[in-house]
Design a protein around this motif. Structure first.
Motif, PDB file in Angstrom:
ATOM      1  N   GLU A   1     -48.131  42.366  26.633  1.00 39.29           N
ATOM      2  CA  GLU A   1     -49.320  41.866  26.598  1.00 39.29           C
ATOM      3  C   GLU A   1     -50.386  42.541  25.606  1.00 39.29           C
ATOM      4  OE1 GLU A   1     -51.139  41.228  30.714  1.00 39.29           O
ATOM      5  OE2 GLU A   1     -49.169  40.262  31.432  1.00 39.29           O
ATOM      6  N   GLY A   2     -51.295  41.581  25.146  1.00 41.55           N
ATOM      7  CA  GLY A   2     -52.362  42.396  24.093  1.00 41.55           C
ATOM      8  C   GLY A   2     -51.617  42.112  22.724  1.00 41.55           C
ATOM      9  N   GLU A   3     -52.661  42.599  21.973  1.00 40.57           N
ATOM     10  CA  GLU A   3     -52.488  42.357  20.419  1.00 40.57           C
ATOM     11  C   GLU A   3     -52.516  43.942  19.820  1.00 40.57           C
ATOM     12  OE1 GLU A   3     -55.393  39.623  19.275  1.00 40.57           O
ATOM     13  OE2 GLU A   3     -54.396  37.961  20.104  1.00 40.57           O
ATOM     14  N   GLY A   4     -52.096  44.987  20.440  1.00 45.76           N
ATOM     15  CA  GLY A   4     -52.371  46.368  19.850  1.00 45.76           C
ATOM     16  C   GLY A   4     -50.794  46.635  18.936  1.00 45.76           C
ATOM     17  N   GLU A   5     -50.279  45.745  18.452  1.00 40.29           N
ATOM     18  CA  GLU A   5     -49.031  46.334  17.910  1.00 40.29           C
ATOM     19  C   GLU A   5     -49.342  47.463  16.641  1.00 40.29           C
ATOM     20  OE1 GLU A   5     -48.593  42.054  19.167  1.00 40.29           O
ATOM     21  OE2 GLU A   5     -50.068  43.163  18.084  1.00 40.29           O
ATOM     22  N   PHE A   6     -50.322  47.244  15.823  1.00 38.28           N
ATOM     23  CA  PHE A   6     -50.343  48.132  14.855  1.00 38.28           C
ATOM     24  C   PHE A   6     -50.354  49.501  15.203  1.00 38.28           C
ATOM     25  CE2 PHE A   6     -53.090  50.560  11.859  1.00 38.28           C
ATOM     26  CZ  PHE A   6     -52.291  50.552  10.748  1.00 38.28           C
ATOM     27  N   GLY A   7     -49.540  50.238  14.492  1.00 36.43           N
ATOM     28  CA  GLY A   7     -49.587  51.772  14.891  1.00 36.43           C
ATOM     29  C   GLY A   7     -48.449  52.138  15.958  1.00 36.43           C
ATOM     30  N   GLN A   8     -48.015  51.254  16.820  1.00 37.93           N
ATOM     31  CA  GLN A   8     -47.146  51.681  17.664  1.00 37.93           C
ATOM     32  C   GLN A   8     -45.748  51.710  17.471  1.00 37.93           C
ATOM     33  OE1 GLN A   8     -48.072  51.565  21.211  1.00 37.93           O
ATOM     34  NE2 GLN A   8     -50.035  51.583  20.036  1.00 37.93           N
ATOM     35  N   ILE A   9     -44.895  52.465  18.193  1.00 35.15           N
ATOM     36  CA  ILE A   9     -43.692  52.599  18.063  1.00 35.15           C
ATOM     37  C   ILE A   9     -42.800  51.631  18.644  1.00 35.15           C
ATOM     38  CG2 ILE A   9     -41.740  54.298  18.425  1.00 35.15           C
ATOM     39  CD1 ILE A   9     -43.644  55.395  16.394  1.00 35.15           C
ATOM     40  N   VAL A  10     -41.902  50.959  17.793  1.00 32.84           N
ATOM     41  CA  VAL A  10     -41.216  50.113  18.654  1.00 32.84           C
ATOM     42  C   VAL A  10     -39.590  50.231  18.762  1.00 32.84           C
ATOM     43  CG1 VAL A  10     -42.735  48.042  17.922  1.00 32.84           C
ATOM     44  CG2 VAL A  10     -40.822  48.869  16.470  1.00 32.84           C
ATOM     45  N   GLN A  11     -38.976  49.699  19.512  1.00 27.37           N
ATOM     46  CA  GLN A  11     -37.634  50.016  19.724  1.00 27.37           C
ATOM     47  C   GLN A  11     -36.867  48.688  19.261  1.00 27.37           C
ATOM     48  OE1 GLN A  11     -34.522  50.471  23.595  1.00 27.37           O
ATOM     49  NE2 GLN A  11     -36.683  50.994  23.681  1.00 27.37           N
TER      50      GLN A  11
ATOM     51  N   ARG B   1     -29.323  50.870  19.057  1.00 29.79           N
ATOM     52  CA  ARG B   1     -30.919  50.810  19.073  1.00 29.79           C
ATOM     53  C   ARG B   1     -31.658  51.840  17.822  1.00 29.79           C
ATOM     54  NH1 ARG B   1     -32.321  52.612  24.862  1.00 29.79           N
ATOM     55  NH2 ARG B   1     -31.221  54.363  24.262  1.00 29.79           N
ATOM     56  N   ALA B   2     -32.774  51.308  17.461  1.00 29.42           N
ATOM     57  CA  ALA B   2     -33.374  52.388  16.580  1.00 29.42           C
ATOM     58  C   ALA B   2     -34.942  52.164  16.812  1.00 29.42           C
ATOM     59  CB  ALA B   2     -33.039  52.036  14.986  1.00 29.42           C
ATOM     60  N   TYR B   3     -35.521  52.972  16.059  1.00 33.27           N
ATOM     61  CA  TYR B   3     -36.934  52.898  16.624  1.00 33.27           C
ATOM     62  C   TYR B   3     -37.798  53.019  15.199  1.00 33.27           C
ATOM     63  CZ  TYR B   3     -35.811  54.761  21.030  1.00 33.27           C
ATOM     64  OH  TYR B   3     -35.191  54.750  22.334  1.00 33.27           O
ATOM     65  N   ASN B   4     -39.009  52.446  15.206  1.00 39.42           N
ATOM     66  CA  ASN B   4     -39.888  52.248  14.078  1.00 39.42           C
ATOM     67  C   ASN B   4     -41.365  52.395  14.266  1.00 39.42           C
ATOM     68  OD1 ASN B   4     -40.765  51.813  10.944  1.00 39.42           O
ATOM     69  ND2 ASN B   4     -38.430  51.511  10.936  1.00 39.42           N
ATOM     70  N   LYS B   5     -42.080  52.311  13.391  1.00 39.58           N
ATOM     71  CA  LYS B   5     -43.475  52.326  13.436  1.00 39.58           C
ATOM     72  C   LYS B   5     -44.134  51.146  12.927  1.00 39.58           C
ATOM     73  CE  LYS B   5     -47.860  55.223  13.239  1.00 39.58           C
ATOM     74  NZ  LYS B   5     -48.343  56.382  12.884  1.00 39.58           N
ATOM     75  N   VAL B   6     -44.883  50.197  13.666  1.00 38.37           N
ATOM     76  CA  VAL B   6     -45.693  49.025  13.141  1.00 38.37           C
ATOM     77  C   VAL B   6     -46.408  49.321  11.979  1.00 38.37           C
ATOM     78  CG1 VAL B   6     -46.733  46.883  13.680  1.00 38.37           C
ATOM     79  CG2 VAL B   6     -45.002  47.741  15.287  1.00 38.37           C
ATOM     80  N   THR B   7     -46.521  48.584  10.896  1.00 40.76           N
ATOM     81  CA  THR B   7     -47.378  48.991   9.615  1.00 40.76           C
ATOM     82  C   THR B   7     -48.189  47.903   9.350  1.00 40.76           C
ATOM     83  OG1 THR B   7     -45.548  48.425   8.239  1.00 40.76           O
ATOM     84  CG2 THR B   7     -45.544  50.914   8.779  1.00 40.76           C
ATOM     85  N   SER B   8     -47.911  46.821  10.014  1.00 42.45           N
ATOM     86  CA  SER B   8     -49.154  45.751   9.894  1.00 42.45           C
ATOM     87  C   SER B   8     -48.805  44.882  11.096  1.00 42.45           C
ATOM     88  CB  SER B   8     -48.622  44.869   8.612  1.00 42.45           C
ATOM     89  OG  SER B   8     -47.408  44.619   8.447  1.00 42.45           O
ATOM     90  N   ALA B   9     -49.734  44.090  11.500  1.00 48.32           N
ATOM     91  CA  ALA B   9     -49.650  43.105  12.633  1.00 48.32           C
ATOM     92  C   ALA B   9     -50.816  42.030  12.399  1.00 48.32           C
ATOM     93  CB  ALA B   9     -49.569  43.795  13.936  1.00 48.32           C
ATOM     94  N   HIS B  10     -50.295  40.757  12.390  1.00 50.78           N
ATOM     95  CA  HIS B  10     -51.552  39.788  12.390  1.00 50.78           C
ATOM     96  C   HIS B  10     -50.737  38.491  12.638  1.00 50.78           C
ATOM     97  CE1 HIS B  10     -55.126  37.767  11.241  1.00 50.78           C
ATOM     98  NE2 HIS B  10     -54.280  37.065  10.436  1.00 50.78           N
ATOM     99  N   ASP B  11     -51.435  37.485  13.213  1.00 53.55           N
ATOM    100  CA  ASP B  11     -51.061  36.147  13.374  1.00 53.55           C
ATOM    101  C   ASP B  11     -49.744  36.048  14.137  1.00 53.55           C
ATOM    102  OD1 ASP B  11     -52.160  33.576  13.133  1.00 53.55           O
ATOM    103  OD2 ASP B  11     -50.801  33.287  11.481  1.00 53.55           O
ATOM    104  N   ARG B  12     -48.656  35.588  13.151  1.00 51.02           N
ATOM    105  CA  ARG B  12     -47.290  35.226  13.585  1.00 51.02           C
ATOM    106  C   ARG B  12     -46.535  36.607  13.574  1.00 51.02           C
ATOM    107  NH1 ARG B  12     -48.720  31.033   9.917  1.00 51.02           N
ATOM    108  NH2 ARG B  12     -48.340  28.853  10.624  1.00 51.02           N
ATOM    109  N   TRP B  13     -46.937  37.558  12.957  1.00 45.45           N
ATOM    110  CA  TRP B  13     -45.915  38.641  12.681  1.00 45.45           C
ATOM    111  C   TRP B  13     -46.537  40.250  12.803  1.00 45.45           C
ATOM    112  CZ3 TRP B  13     -41.894  36.015  11.571  1.00 45.45           C
ATOM    113  CH2 TRP B  13     -41.865  34.685  10.972  1.00 45.45           C
TER     114      TRP B  13
END
Length: 276
Positions: free
Chosen positions: A140-150, A176-188
């Motif tokens: 929930e929410g829109e705070g993907e930018f800068g987050q670590i993802v699996q 399974r790998a990890y990365n850091k979100v570098t951009s987040a907006h609208d659909r992507w």
């Protein structure tokens, strides 16, 4: 599978792989027992989805568009019958001529532009509720930018130095790998597969065959489903470089953007659908 969909799977992270990994880390550290993510749905041959309700799987639209007549997926090692395939009405499949042009010139500008404006999401209604696997909750929410993802998938695999070619298998072992979100907006939302000097300890990205697979973000103590593997921007400046090398940018369906659509389809309220 048609040539167009082979191209799309390779150029658009199939369209994304079974996770590309660091060249200086043992592959065994990326491998994941199936029991750690039983909600993963395997499409026939390649591609994934995720169980988000007892009778519903969410996936990338291109993952089902490349498999017309989809009637079954496998969850927790058990085949499950598909009653209905619902593709978002905003999904647009790249025309074959555009894919052929891109392959000949390695100019993917228009191909990627079309992908980026498409709603690459679909839902599968299962014939019977799944009772042996707990569905994955949506982020929930829109705070993907800068987050670590699996990132989880069974698609093509390689390391960031060698990459993989068009003949690589699109169904391998679960990783399974990890990365850091570098951009987040609208659909992507997107991330970059960084070289070891700036990478996370288990840095990685998607590859051909990972399409529709889960991208998770941690909320408190729980990992929740924030996105789906969708497409990768090919490297520019050279022709026919291997896929999956360091610097690869992978973009993922941002499920927060589609929450109302998902809920509407599951409750039969949404008209923005096309049954396959």
């Amino acid at each position: 599978m048609t040539r167009l969909w082979l191209l799309l799977l390779l150029a658009a992270s199939s369209t994304a792989s079974a996770i590309v990994i660091r060249d200086d880390v043992d592959d065994a550290k990326y491998r994941l027992p199936a029991s750690e993510f039983p909600a993963l749905a395997d499409m026939p041959g390649e591609g994934h989805g995720v169980l988000i309700a007892p009778q519903w799987v969410v996936t990338a639209a291109h993952a089902v568009a490349g498999q017309p007549g989809l009637r079954q997926v496998t969850i927790n090692g058990i085949p499950r019958n598909v009653e209905r395939v619902v593709v978002h009405s905003g999904y647009r499949s790249p025309p074959p001529a555009l894919a052929e042009q891109a392959m000949q010139t390695w100019d993917w500008t228009l191909f990627v532009a079309l992908l980026s404006t498409s709603d690459d999401i679909a839902l599968l209604k299962l014939a019977e509720p799944v009772t042996d696997v707990a569905p994955v909750a949506l982020h929930e929410g829109e705070g993907e930018f800068g987050q670590i993802v699996q990132i989880i998938g069974k698609g093509a695999t390689a390391d960031g130095v060698s990459g993989y070619g068009m003949d690589a298998s699109h169904r391998t072992q679960l990783r399974r790998a990890y990365n850091k979100v570098t951009s987040a907006h609208d659909r992507w939302f997107c991330y970059v597969f960084d070289a070891p000097a700036t990478a996370l300890p288990l840095e990685g990205g998607s590859g051909a065959g990972d399409s529709g697979g889960p991208i998770l973000i941690k909320t408190g103590e729980a990992w929740r489903l924030a996105g789906l593997t969708s497409w990768t921007a090919p490297h520019k400046g050279t022709t026919r470089v291997p896929f999956g090398q360091y610097g690869q940018i992978s973009c993922n369906v941002r499920l927060g953007h589609y929450r109302a659509w998902i809920e509407g389809v599951m409750s039969a309220r949404s008209p923005a659908t096309t049954d396959q």
